[in-house]
Design a protein around this motif. Structure first.
Motif, PDB file in Angstrom:
ATOM      1  N   ILE A   1      33.396   0.023   4.385  1.00 51.10           N
ATOM      2  CA  ILE A   1      32.119  -0.517   4.853  1.00 51.10           C
ATOM      3  C   ILE A   1      31.014  -0.108   3.885  1.00 51.10           C
ATOM      4  CG2 ILE A   1      30.382  -0.413   6.689  1.00 51.10           C
ATOM      5  CD1 ILE A   1      32.692  -0.166   8.650  1.00 51.10           C
ATOM      6  N   LYS A   2      30.199  -1.092   3.544  1.00 52.16           N
ATOM      7  CA  LYS A   2      29.064  -0.858   2.659  1.00 52.16           C
ATOM      8  C   LYS A   2      27.818  -0.676   3.519  1.00 52.16           C
ATOM      9  CE  LYS A   2      28.081  -4.378   0.146  1.00 52.16           C
ATOM     10  NZ  LYS A   2      27.818  -5.415  -0.846  1.00 52.16           N
ATOM     11  N   VAL A   3      27.050   0.366   3.224  1.00 44.22           N
ATOM     12  CA  VAL A   3      25.804   0.651   3.934  1.00 44.22           C
ATOM     13  C   VAL A   3      24.673   0.584   2.916  1.00 44.22           C
ATOM     14  CG1 VAL A   3      24.499   2.367   5.247  1.00 44.22           C
ATOM     15  CG2 VAL A   3      26.975   2.180   5.555  1.00 44.22           C
ATOM     16  N   ARG A   4      23.637  -0.197   3.245  1.00 43.01           N
ATOM     17  CA  ARG A   4      22.459  -0.262   2.380  1.00 43.01           C
ATOM     18  C   ARG A   4      21.231   0.083   3.210  1.00 43.01           C
ATOM     19  NH1 ARG A   4      19.847  -5.164  -1.149  1.00 43.01           N
ATOM     20  NH2 ARG A   4      18.379  -3.847  -2.262  1.00 43.01           N
ATOM     21  N   VAL A   5      20.457   1.034   2.732  1.00 43.53           N
ATOM     22  CA  VAL A   5      19.258   1.470   3.423  1.00 43.53           C
ATOM     23  C   VAL A   5      18.052   1.278   2.508  1.00 43.53           C
ATOM     24  CG1 VAL A   5      19.532   3.882   2.703  1.00 43.53           C
ATOM     25  CG2 VAL A   5      18.187   3.355   4.733  1.00 43.53           C
ATOM     26  N   THR A   6      16.946   0.847   3.092  1.00 42.47           N
ATOM     27  CA  THR A   6      15.689   0.754   2.342  1.00 42.47           C
ATOM     28  C   THR A   6      14.587   1.390   3.177  1.00 42.47           C
ATOM     29  OG1 THR A   6      15.195  -1.449   3.228  1.00 42.47           O
ATOM     30  CG2 THR A   6      16.290  -1.354   1.078  1.00 42.47           C
ATOM     31  N   PHE A   7      13.672   2.044   2.493  1.00 41.70           N
ATOM     32  CA  PHE A   7      12.518   2.657   3.134  1.00 41.70           C
ATOM     33  C   PHE A   7      11.261   1.998   2.591  1.00 41.70           C
ATOM     34  CE2 PHE A   7      15.797   5.891   3.331  1.00 41.70           C
ATOM     35  CZ  PHE A   7      15.658   6.403   4.609  1.00 41.70           C
ATOM     36  N   GLN A   8      10.364   1.634   3.487  1.00 45.37           N
ATOM     37  CA  GLN A   8       9.092   1.040   3.089  1.00 45.37           C
ATOM     38  C   GLN A   8       7.974   1.756   3.828  1.00 45.37           C
ATOM     39  OE1 GLN A   8      10.977  -1.475   5.216  1.00 45.37           O
ATOM     40  NE2 GLN A   8      12.478  -1.480   3.580  1.00 45.37           N
ATOM     41  N   ARG A   9       6.743   1.504   3.358  1.00 45.44           N
ATOM     42  CA  ARG A   9       5.600   2.027   4.091  1.00 45.44           C
ATOM     43  C   ARG A   9       4.386   1.122   3.928  1.00 45.44           C
ATOM     44  NH1 ARG A   9       2.077   6.790   1.740  1.00 45.44           N
ATOM     45  NH2 ARG A   9       1.661   5.968  -0.319  1.00 45.44           N
ATOM     46  N   LEU A  10       3.593   1.102   4.984  1.00 46.32           N
ATOM     47  CA  LEU A  10       2.297   0.431   4.998  1.00 46.32           C
ATOM     48  C   LEU A  10       1.252   1.507   5.251  1.00 46.32           C
ATOM     49  CD1 LEU A  10       3.084  -2.605   7.315  1.00 46.32           C
ATOM     50  CD2 LEU A  10       2.568  -2.728   4.894  1.00 46.32           C
ATOM     51  N   VAL A  11       0.147   1.443   4.511  1.00 43.00           N
ATOM     52  CA  VAL A  11      -0.916   2.421   4.678  1.00 43.00           C
ATOM     53  C   VAL A  11      -2.204   1.683   5.037  1.00 43.00           C
ATOM     54  CG1 VAL A  11      -2.260   4.252   3.563  1.00 43.00           C
ATOM     55  CG2 VAL A  11       0.152   3.954   2.983  1.00 43.00           C
ATOM     56  N   TRP A  12      -2.862   2.169   6.108  1.00 47.46           N
ATOM     57  CA  TRP A  12      -4.142   1.609   6.527  1.00 47.46           C
ATOM     58  C   TRP A  12      -5.243   2.598   6.203  1.00 47.46           C
ATOM     59  CZ3 TRP A  12       0.298   0.732   9.200  1.00 47.46           C
ATOM     60  CH2 TRP A  12       0.576  -0.578   9.574  1.00 47.46           C
ATOM     61  N   ASN A  13      -6.428   2.064   5.845  1.00 51.88           N
ATOM     62  CA  ASN A  13      -7.558   2.948   5.581  1.00 51.88           C
ATOM     63  C   ASN A  13      -8.389   3.115   6.852  1.00 51.88           C
ATOM     64  OD1 ASN A  13      -9.243   0.679   5.809  1.00 51.88           O
ATOM     65  ND2 ASN A  13      -9.580   0.505   3.618  1.00 51.88           N
ATOM     66  N   THR A  14      -9.488   3.848   6.739  1.00 51.17           N
ATOM     67  CA  THR A  14     -10.327   4.143   7.901  1.00 51.17           C
ATOM     68  C   THR A  14     -11.052   2.914   8.426  1.00 51.17           C
ATOM     69  OG1 THR A  14     -12.019   4.880   6.334  1.00 51.17           O
ATOM     70  CG2 THR A  14     -10.687   6.590   7.396  1.00 51.17           C
ATOM     71  N   ARG A  15     -11.009   1.825   7.696  1.00 45.79           N
ATOM     72  CA  ARG A  15     -11.595   0.563   8.176  1.00 45.79           C
ATOM     73  C   ARG A  15     -10.539  -0.377   8.753  1.00 45.79           C
ATOM     74  NH1 ARG A  15     -15.845  -0.312   3.292  1.00 45.79           N
ATOM     75  NH2 ARG A  15     -17.311   1.289   3.964  1.00 45.79           N
TER      76      ARG A  15
END
Length: 179
Positions: A132-146
């Motif tokens: 079995i092949k496992v693929r993982v990805t990590f992402q992020r979204l960043v919001w500012n004070t506005r």
């Protein structure tokens, strides 16, 4: 009637001109570059098992250990998605914003919070149903004070992926040996 024929002929001429400008997708756009291949190798591992559901369950345990909450899962499709929110405030950004505000008299937004997302896809190897092949990805979204998104990015630090796969390997080993 004459105006209509003139309009149609001009329209057809424009469409032919636009269509002739399109050369299609360049062949190099469909080739993976070296960086894409390196990223895929970092994100993917193969395990010698034919029990995809157990692999998915181990993935659930690992991402929960890493602080993620399960958002979506489909064992039929071999897909798992988790999210977590974290503070994104950086002291250097706050100091720079305070300095800019002192000079200009206006508040400068700084990064405030981030939402991290992990996506996991599992499937059998096309040539071998015992792996079995496992693929993982990590992402992020960043919001500012506005409340505006300031960053939308894939996380590509090898340490993140190494930690995930180290924990997954241990979990699969313990499960396989019923420890």
């Amino acid at each position: 009637m004459l105006k209509r024929k003139l309009f149609l002929s001009i329209l057809i001429s424009c469409l032919v001109l636009i269509a002739s400008c399109n050369k299609g997708v360049p062949p190099e756009a469909l080739k993976l570059n070296k960086k894409s291949l390196e990223q895929r190798q970092l994100q993917t591992r193969v395990y010698n098992t034919n029990k995809e559901e157990k692999v998915l369950n181990a993935c659930v345990a690992v991402i929960q250990d890493l602080g993620f909450n399960i958002k979506d899962t489909s064992s039929k499709l071999g897909v798992l998605v988790g999210t977590k929110k974290r503070d994104a405030t950086k002291a250097s950004q706050v100091v720079a914003a305070a300095f800019a505000a002192a000079l200009t008299g206006q508040a400068t937004p700084v990064d405030d919070e981030q939402k991290m997302k992990v996506s996991i896809v599992t499937n059998y190897m096309s040539d071998d149903k015992e792996r079995i092949k496992v693929r993982v990805t990590f992402q992020r979204l960043v919001w500012n004070t506005r409340g505006k998104i300031t960053k939308r990015e894939f996380l590509s630090k090898p340490e993140i992926y190494q930690e995930f796969y180290s924990k997954l390997s241990k979990s699969l080993f313990l499960e396989a040996h019923e420890i």
